[in-house]
Write a protein that holds these residues in place. Sequence first.
Motif, PDB file in Angstrom:
ATOM      1  N   TYR A  56      83.922  -8.263  92.393  1.00 21.17           N
ATOM      2  CA  TYR A  56      82.837  -7.289  92.487  1.00 21.17           C
ATOM      3  C   TYR A  56      81.541  -7.966  92.055  1.00 21.17           C
ATOM      4  N   VAL A  57      80.498  -7.861  92.868  1.00 19.26           N
ATOM      5  CA  VAL A  57      79.196  -8.421  92.526  1.00 19.26           C
ATOM      6  C   VAL A  57      78.492  -7.404  91.631  1.00 19.26           C
ATOM      7  N   ALA A  58      78.464  -7.697  90.337  1.00 15.81           N
ATOM      8  CA  ALA A  58      77.859  -6.780  89.370  1.00 15.81           C
ATOM      9  C   ALA A  58      76.344  -6.919  89.335  1.00 15.81           C
ATOM     10  N   GLU A  59      75.866  -8.113  89.651  1.00 15.73           N
ATOM     11  CA  GLU A  59      74.429  -8.392  89.559  1.00 15.73           C
ATOM     12  C   GLU A  59      74.128  -9.625  90.391  1.00 15.73           C
ATOM     13  N   GLY A  60      72.987  -9.636  91.071  1.00 17.36           N
ATOM     14  CA  GLY A  60      72.545 -10.818  91.801  1.00 17.36           C
ATOM     15  C   GLY A  60      72.950 -10.817  93.265  1.00 17.36           C
ATOM     16  N   ARG A  61      72.751 -11.979  93.898  1.00 21.14           N
ATOM     17  CA  ARG A  61      73.120 -12.216  95.301  1.00 21.14           C
ATOM     18  C   ARG A  61      73.879 -13.524  95.377  1.00 21.14           C
ATOM     19  N   PHE A  62      74.954 -13.523  96.158  1.00 20.00           N
ATOM     20  CA  PHE A  62      75.823 -14.688  96.272  1.00 20.00           C
ATOM     21  C   PHE A  62      76.126 -14.992  97.732  1.00 20.00           C
ATOM     22  N   ASP A  63      76.175 -16.269  98.065  1.00 20.10           N
ATOM     23  CA  ASP A  63      76.711 -16.729  99.339  1.00 20.10           C
ATOM     24  C   ASP A  63      78.193 -16.988  99.072  1.00 20.10           C
ATOM     25  N   VAL A  64      79.049 -16.157  99.647  1.00 15.46           N
ATOM     26  CA  VAL A  64      80.488 -16.193  99.369  1.00 15.46           C
ATOM     27  C   VAL A  64      81.215 -16.746 100.582  1.00 15.46           C
ATOM     28  N   THR A  65      82.104 -17.706 100.355  1.00 15.50           N
ATOM     29  CA  THR A  65      82.922 -18.282 101.420  1.00 15.50           C
ATOM     30  C   THR A  65      84.387 -18.037 101.109  1.00 15.50           C
ATOM     31  N   VAL A  66      85.102 -17.463 102.075  1.00 20.26           N
ATOM     32  CA  VAL A  66      86.548 -17.255 101.959  1.00 20.26           C
ATOM     33  C   VAL A  66      87.181 -17.723 103.264  1.00 20.26           C
ATOM     34  N   ASP A  67      88.054 -18.732 103.164  1.00 24.32           N
ATOM     35  CA  ASP A  67      88.789 -19.239 104.328  1.00 24.32           C
ATOM     36  C   ASP A  67      87.851 -19.636 105.463  1.00 24.32           C
ATOM     37  N   GLY A  68      86.731 -20.290 105.107  1.00 22.42           N
ATOM     38  CA  GLY A  68      85.795 -20.791 106.101  1.00 22.42           C
ATOM     39  C   GLY A  68      84.787 -19.774 106.614  1.00 22.42           C
ATOM     40  N   ARG A  69      84.894 -18.535 106.198  1.00 20.65           N
ATOM     41  CA  ARG A  69      83.961 -17.480 106.619  1.00 20.65           C
ATOM     42  C   ARG A  69      83.006 -17.175 105.470  1.00 20.65           C
ATOM     43  N   SER A  70      81.698 -17.149 105.749  1.00 21.87           N
ATOM     44  CA  SER A  70      80.701 -16.914 104.698  1.00 21.87           C
ATOM     45  C   SER A  70      79.882 -15.660 104.972  1.00 21.87           C
ATOM     46  N   GLU A  71      79.522 -14.978 103.881  1.00 16.42           N
ATOM     47  CA  GLU A  71      78.624 -13.829 103.947  1.00 16.42           C
ATOM     48  C   GLU A  71      77.779 -13.805 102.687  1.00 16.42           C
ATOM     49  N   ILE A  72      76.586 -13.230 102.799  1.00 16.42           N
ATOM     50  CA  ILE A  72      75.716 -12.999 101.650  1.00 16.42           C
ATOM     51  C   ILE A  72      76.082 -11.622 101.099  1.00 16.42           C
ATOM     52  N   LEU A  73      76.439 -11.571  99.823  1.00 12.05           N
ATOM     53  CA  LEU A  73      76.778 -10.312  99.165  1.00 12.05           C
ATOM     54  C   LEU A  73      75.834 -10.084  98.000  1.00 12.05           C
ATOM     55  N   GLU A  74      75.442  -8.832  97.803  1.00 12.51           N
ATOM     56  CA  GLU A  74      74.569  -8.492  96.680  1.00 12.51           C
ATOM     57  C   GLU A  74      75.232  -7.440  95.802  1.00 12.51           C
ATOM     58  N   ALA A  75      74.554  -7.092  94.714  1.00 14.52           N
ATOM     59  CA  ALA A  75      75.108  -6.157  93.733  1.00 14.52           C
ATOM     60  C   ALA A  75      75.703  -4.933  94.414  1.00 14.52           C
ATOM     61  N   GLY A  76      76.914  -4.589  94.002  1.00 15.95           N
ATOM     62  CA  GLY A  76      77.629  -3.454  94.562  1.00 15.95           C
ATOM     63  C   GLY A  76      78.621  -3.835  95.642  1.00 15.95           C
ATOM     64  N   SER A  77      78.522  -5.059  96.160  1.00 17.82           N
ATOM     65  CA  SER A  77      79.449  -5.532  97.190  1.00 17.82           C
ATOM     66  C   SER A  77      80.685  -6.140  96.540  1.00 17.82           C
ATOM     67  N   SER A  78      81.713  -6.338  97.349  1.00 15.24           N
ATOM     68  CA  SER A  78      82.951  -6.929  96.834  1.00 15.24           C
ATOM     69  C   SER A  78      83.640  -7.736  97.912  1.00 15.24           C
ATOM     70  N   PHE A  79      84.612  -8.537  97.493  1.00 19.16           N
ATOM     71  CA  PHE A  79      85.419  -9.308  98.438  1.00 19.16           C
ATOM     72  C   PHE A  79      86.794  -9.533  97.838  1.00 19.16           C
ATOM     73  N   ILE A  80      87.738  -9.856  98.712  1.00 25.18           N
ATOM     74  CA  ILE A  80      89.106 -10.117  98.264  1.00 25.18           C
ATOM     75  C   ILE A  80      89.549 -11.469  98.799  1.00 25.18           C
ATOM     76  N   VAL A  81      90.337 -12.180  97.993  1.00 25.80           N
ATOM     77  CA  VAL A  81      90.844 -13.493  98.371  1.00 25.80           C
ATOM     78  C   VAL A  81      92.368 -13.450  98.291  1.00 25.80           C
ATOM     79  N   PRO A  82      93.039 -13.414  99.442  1.00 21.65           N
ATOM     80  CA  PRO A  82      94.503 -13.476  99.410  1.00 21.65           C
ATOM     81  C   PRO A  82      94.985 -14.801  98.807  1.00 21.65           C
ATOM     82  N   SER A  83      96.195 -14.807  98.368  1.00 25.08           N
ATOM     83  CA  SER A  83      96.808 -15.963  97.725  1.00 25.08           C
ATOM     84  C   SER A  83      96.614 -17.243  98.539  1.00 25.08           C
ATOM     85  N   ASN A  84      96.186 -18.297  97.848  1.00 28.25           N
ATOM     86  CA  ASN A  84      96.081 -19.666  98.367  1.00 28.25           C
ATOM     87  C   ASN A  84      94.979 -19.922  99.390  1.00 28.25           C
TER      88      ASN A  84
END
Length: 110
Positions: A56-84
Amino acid sequence: MTDIFSHADEKTWIPTPDGNRRRVLVHTDELMLVEFAFEKGGVGALHSHPHVQASYVAEGRFDVTVDGRSEILEAGSSFIVPSNLVHGVKALEAGRLVDSFAPYRADFLA
């Protein structure tokens, strides 16, 4: 006995190998909640682990990469990372992530 309640001011920040900070908030053998703090430009290097992670993005903005896919997420956004899956973040501004791990990360308690 596992702590049932957690007060942030009672938890110690620990430097991470990539130059950020983390503090374990609560955990059982099945689940762990961890807060990470990043300065602007801070990087959580690409890595993988067997734990399922929800963040969960509690504060700020992040460029998040999961399994080669990237998105910009800001406060209030979330992401999930499956095992491995390979994942990482870059802080586009100072910010905090609150991550949950199942099962808990024993390496964070060492």
